[in-house]
Design a protein around this motif. Structure first.
Motif, PDB file in Angstrom:
ATOM      1  N   SER A 109      18.690 -15.927   4.700  1.00 19.82           N
ATOM      2  CA  SER A 109      17.539 -16.760   5.052  1.00 19.82           C
ATOM      3  C   SER A 109      17.770 -18.241   4.785  1.00 19.82           C
ATOM      4  O   SER A 109      17.000 -19.080   5.253  1.00 19.82           O
ATOM      5  N   GLY A 110      18.819 -18.605   4.030  1.00 22.83           N
ATOM      6  CA  GLY A 110      19.109 -20.009   3.772  1.00 22.83           C
ATOM      7  C   GLY A 110      19.339 -20.803   5.048  1.00 22.83           C
ATOM      8  O   GLY A 110      19.108 -22.015   5.096  1.00 22.83           O
ATOM      9  N   ALA A 111      19.772 -20.129   6.106  1.00 16.34           N
ATOM     10  CA  ALA A 111      20.033 -20.813   7.376  1.00 16.34           C
ATOM     11  C   ALA A 111      18.750 -21.223   8.082  1.00 16.34           C
ATOM     12  O   ALA A 111      18.800 -21.891   9.119  1.00 16.34           O
ATOM     13  N   SER A 112      17.584 -20.853   7.547  1.00 16.04           N
ATOM     14  CA  SER A 112      16.320 -21.257   8.165  1.00 16.04           C
ATOM     15  C   SER A 112      15.846 -22.617   7.660  1.00 16.04           C
ATOM     16  O   SER A 112      14.763 -23.067   8.023  1.00 16.04           O
ATOM     17  N   SER A 113      16.646 -23.267   6.842  1.00 17.33           N
ATOM     18  CA  SER A 113      16.258 -24.540   6.225  1.00 17.33           C
ATOM     19  C   SER A 113      16.890 -25.722   6.958  1.00 17.33           C
ATOM     20  O   SER A 113      18.110 -25.780   7.118  1.00 17.33           O
ATOM     21  N   ILE A 114      16.063 -26.709   7.349  1.00 20.58           N
ATOM     22  CA  ILE A 114      16.590 -27.918   7.966  1.00 20.58           C
ATOM     23  C   ILE A 114      17.280 -28.785   6.918  1.00 20.58           C
ATOM     24  O   ILE A 114      18.178 -29.569   7.238  1.00 20.58           O
ATOM     25  N   VAL A 115      16.889 -28.637   5.642  1.00 18.76           N
ATOM     26  CA  VAL A 115      17.605 -29.322   4.559  1.00 18.76           C
ATOM     27  C   VAL A 115      19.048 -28.828   4.497  1.00 18.76           C
ATOM     28  O   VAL A 115      19.994 -29.617   4.419  1.00 18.76           O
ATOM     29  N   ALA A 116      19.229 -27.493   4.560  1.00 16.33           N
ATOM     30  CA  ALA A 116      20.582 -26.925   4.543  1.00 16.33           C
ATOM     31  C   ALA A 116      21.373 -27.390   5.761  1.00 16.33           C
ATOM     32  O   ALA A 116      22.572 -27.669   5.663  1.00 16.33           O
ATOM     33  N   TYR A 117      20.709 -27.517   6.911  1.00 16.24           N
ATOM     34  CA  TYR A 117      21.374 -27.965   8.137  1.00 16.24           C
ATOM     35  C   TYR A 117      21.793 -29.428   8.016  1.00 16.24           C
ATOM     36  O   TYR A 117      22.920 -29.798   8.367  1.00 16.24           O
ATOM     37  N   CYS A 118      20.906 -30.278   7.504  1.00 13.28           N
ATOM     38  CA  CYS A 118      21.226 -31.707   7.362  1.00 13.28           C
ATOM     39  C   CYS A 118      22.289 -31.943   6.287  1.00 13.28           C
ATOM     40  O   CYS A 118      23.068 -32.901   6.375  1.00 13.28           O
ATOM     41  N   LEU A 119      22.341 -31.094   5.273  1.00 16.08           N
ATOM     42  CA  LEU A 119      23.371 -31.222   4.227  1.00 16.08           C
ATOM     43  C   LEU A 119      24.727 -30.694   4.696  1.00 16.08           C
ATOM     44  O   LEU A 119      25.722 -30.841   3.992  1.00 16.08           O
ATOM     45  N   GLU A 125      21.015 -24.550  13.823  1.00 19.25           N
ATOM     46  CA  GLU A 125      19.865 -25.451  13.919  1.00 19.25           C
ATOM     47  C   GLU A 125      18.583 -24.614  13.854  1.00 19.25           C
ATOM     48  O   GLU A 125      18.324 -23.781  14.728  1.00 19.25           O
ATOM     49  N   PRO A 126      17.748 -24.789  12.816  1.00 21.94           N
ATOM     50  CA  PRO A 126      16.640 -23.844  12.599  1.00 21.94           C
ATOM     51  C   PRO A 126      15.503 -23.948  13.600  1.00 21.94           C
ATOM     52  O   PRO A 126      14.868 -22.942  13.915  1.00 21.94           O
ATOM     53  N   LEU A 127      15.219 -25.149  14.127  1.00 21.65           N
ATOM     54  CA  LEU A 127      14.089 -25.301  15.046  1.00 21.65           C
ATOM     55  C   LEU A 127      14.395 -24.669  16.396  1.00 21.65           C
ATOM     56  O   LEU A 127      13.529 -24.029  17.005  1.00 21.65           O
ATOM     57  N   GLN A 128      15.609 -24.817  16.856  1.00 26.08           N
ATOM     58  CA  GLN A 128      16.018 -24.222  18.133  1.00 26.08           C
ATOM     59  C   GLN A 128      15.848 -22.711  18.131  1.00 26.08           C
ATOM     60  O   GLN A 128      15.457 -22.107  19.127  1.00 26.08           O
ATOM     61  N   HIS A 129      16.146 -22.096  16.983  1.00 27.27           N
ATOM     62  CA  HIS A 129      16.074 -20.628  16.881  1.00 27.27           C
ATOM     63  C   HIS A 129      14.758 -20.150  16.289  1.00 27.27           C
ATOM     64  O   HIS A 129      14.608 -18.962  15.989  1.00 27.27           O
ATOM     65  N   ASP A 130      13.793 -21.090  16.103  1.00 23.01           N
ATOM     66  CA  ASP A 130      12.458 -20.742  15.601  1.00 23.01           C
ATOM     67  C   ASP A 130      12.543 -20.025  14.242  1.00 23.01           C
ATOM     68  O   ASP A 130      11.943 -18.967  14.038  1.00 23.01           O
ATOM     69  N   LEU A 131      13.314 -20.608  13.319  1.00 23.63           N
ATOM     70  CA  LEU A 131      13.492 -20.027  11.987  1.00 23.63           C
ATOM     71  C   LEU A 131      12.480 -20.648  11.018  1.00 23.63           C
ATOM     72  O   LEU A 131      12.286 -21.867  10.999  1.00 23.63           O
TER      73      LEU A 131
END
Length: 603
Positions: A109-119, A125-131
């Motif tokens: 579930s860590g991949a649902s974080s935009i913080v994790a994506y930006c880091l 990309e969480p928004l594209q996949h509706d996470l």
């Protein structure tokens, strides 16, 4: 005890007794994160914000309000829960891996974080996949976040070594696990202790059905032969009765395959330690905690999973060969996931060596489904499990238009459209609760978890709350709301973690891409990594021949330690069998052979 520590779970009673005896203040319910060194002028919160703003400009050159608001929201939740330092620690591990050219993948579930994506922790990309971030972290969660990191299995030890060097030998340890005695093992151990004939004990043990959850008492009821011997032979009754008393007890201690715990002070302050009984894969760490993972989490200690994944090793080696032979630079950031040729390969069932879909059952599903996009692979991985498996045919029929897609209520269409009206992901349950009954995302995740545990009183309470909310918030009739909750109740037991499915689907599509576009390089990497598995090597050689790739026999003059590619003087490249895959030939003799061979070929 209960008066002093009313909220401490029963599993921690021993911890509490030790704490009282040693007069330790363990601060139950707090977190013991090691301090993270930040540059001058920053604290943990401001430094995390700084890194995320830099990452936002990198990931989203034209960032929208939606992306900025999501980032601000997540950073606020992370700070309010006290986890700024946690994200900096994980970011630092990934920074080291990047600088050391070590590949990694985030699962779960860590991949649902935009913080994790930006880091830069994840490439999903969480928004594209509706996470949904709340599936990973929300204010109702009482345990530390858990970002699981996959590393190539031949480089995992380097990350553990770095962690030890960063935080100190006395503040880092691996985690103990306890193996319990199963039904068959209990019979065999008791038979050995009673000095019964081995053949007789083995015959009794074989009557017990296989499987991790098989109970001896159930086997006695369900297996007539076992029951007959138990009732007719006194010494067999003694054997089984004794085994019944031992079944489920701890048999041995071992080391958790991935978990490493990191503390803010020497670990002996919080937990007793145990000298590791086996090599950990690193000379830098030789102790394990005497408390298991669950108890360490209750104590608020930081656990990081360093998972060794052979697929990453295979992909890295294949990309090294591709660079050497074709001057094409590929890595986890650049291997495509939306490639028509890769989907065609999956659709025709050419799945040997492709991550997560090698089995015959999965092969049949892909051939029937004929996937054409990433979401189809995500759904396949999520549905192919006990429970939701019965909906695979429905999903495929709806995908191909052979069955109509139906929704209990129009409000469900935007939530379930991507899976053709079938609840596949846990996030869809959260969306239903928030969109139809007006729950907050954090409360919805708590309901999802509670419903999944099937407690009757809680189920009745949640059902009433949902039906009332659906009527008031969404204008849904009582009958339809009851039907929707029936679906939630069923699928909450089986719904898959969507970011985890997406993480795995990425690797599935990328390995399919490598196999279809660079078959010789990919199969060579596969064979090298699997060289110690004789059965798998045989299967892969047969696959190579099916693909039209020659596999040349081992040669004292031509073979390397691993499998290699030969194309000099050949119309098409071939794979040369590696000496390291020859049974009973050790690494030392091979090194000696290759050293002598460097002076000239053997005659």
């Amino acid at each position: 005890m209960a008066a002093l520590f009313p909220d401490v779970p029963e599993a921690l009673s021993n911890t509490v007794r030790i704490a009282e005896a040693c007069e330790l203040n363990l601060s139950f319910g707090t977190y013991h994160l090691p301090p993270f060194p930040v540059p001058e002028g920053f604290d943990a919160q401001s430094y995390l914000h700084h890194l995320c703003q830099e990452g936002l400009r990198w990931r989203y050159p034209q960032a929208t309000d939606r992306e900025r608001q999501r980032l601000a929201y997540e950073l606020d939740i992370i700070h309010r829960m006290g986890f700024d330092t946690y994200f900096l620690i994980v970011w630092d591990l990934c920074r080291f891996a990047r600088e050391a050219s070590i590949w990694w993948n985030v699962r779960g579930s860590g991949a649902s974080s935009i913080v994790a994506y930006c880091l830069g922790l994840t490439n999903l990309e969480p928004l594209q996949h509706d996470l949904i971030f709340e599936r990973f972290l929300n204010l109702g969660r009482v345990t530390m976040p858990d970002i699981d990191l996959d590393f190539p299995d031949d480089q995992r030890a380097r990350l553990i070594e770095y962690t030890v060097q960063k935080y100190g030998h006395d503040q880092v340890a691996q985690i103990i696990t306890f193996g319990t005695m199963g039904a068959k093992a209990a019979i065999r151990d008791v038979g050995r202790a009673l000095d019964y004939p081995l053949s007789e004990v083995d015959q009794i043990a074989r009557l017990v059905p296989g499987g991790p959850k098989v109970k001896l008492a159930d086997a006695l009821q369900e297996v007539p032969d076992l029951q007959e011997q138990y009732q007719s032979q006194e010494h067999i009754r003694r054997l089984i009765d004794t085994a019944l008393g031992l079944e489920g007890n701890i048999r041995h201690a071992s080391t958790h395959a991935a978990g490493v715990v990191v503390s803010d002070v020497p670990l002996v302050t919080y937990v007793p330690l145990h000298r590791s009984t086996r090599g950990s894969g690193s000379d830098e760490i030789s102790v394990v905690t005497q408390y298991t993972m669950e108890e360490l989490e209750e104590l608020g200690l930081l656990k990081i999973d360093f998972l060794g994944l052979a697929t990453l090793t295979i992909m890295r080696r294949a990309c090294e060969l591709i660079r050497q032979r074709h001057s094409v630079e590929l890595d986890l950031n650049s291997i495509p996931t939306e490639d028509p040729a890769a989907y065609e390969l999956l659709s025709r069932g050419d799945v040997m060596g492709v991550f997560q879909v090698e089995g015959q059952g999965m092969r049949r599903v892909l051939m029937k489904m004929q996937p054409t996009e990433f979401s189809h692979i995500m759904a396949t991985i999520s549905l192919f499990r006990p429970g939701p498996m019965e909906y695979i045919d429905d999903y495929i029929d709806r995908l191909h238009g052979e069955k109509p897609v139906e929704y209990r209520h129009p409000a469900l269409e935007p939530i379930l459209r991507e899976t053709f009206g079938i609840i596949v992901y846990q996030e869809q349950i959260i969306r239903i609760l928030t969109g139809i009954a007006g729950y907050t995302a954090g409360d919805a995740d708590l309901v999802r978890r509670a419903v999944g545990k099937k407690k009757k009183e809680a189920l009745a309470e949640h059902r009433a709350s949902f039906v009332q909310g659906a009527k008031a918030h969404g204008g849904v009739s009582q009958e339809v709301a009851e039907g929707i909750f029936d679906d939630i109740e069923f699928f909450a037991r089986y719904g898959f973690n969507k970011p985890h499915a997406a993480d795995y689907a990425v690797l599935t599509c990328q390995t399919a891409y490598l196999k279809v576009h660079y078959p010789v390089e990919y199969m060579t990497a596969l064979l090298s990594v699997e060289r110690n598995n004789t059965e798998k090597v045989g299967q892969l050689i047969a696959e190579c021949r099916r693909m039209g790739i020659d596999v040349l026999p081992p040669s004292i003059n031509e073979s390397g330690f691993d499998f290699t590619i030969e194309d000099q003087g050949r119309a098409t490249p071939a794979i040369r069998f590696g000496l390291g895959a020859v049974k009973n030939v050790g690494e030392g003799p091979i090194e000696a052979i290759m050293a002598v061979r460097a002076k000239g070929p053997f005659r």
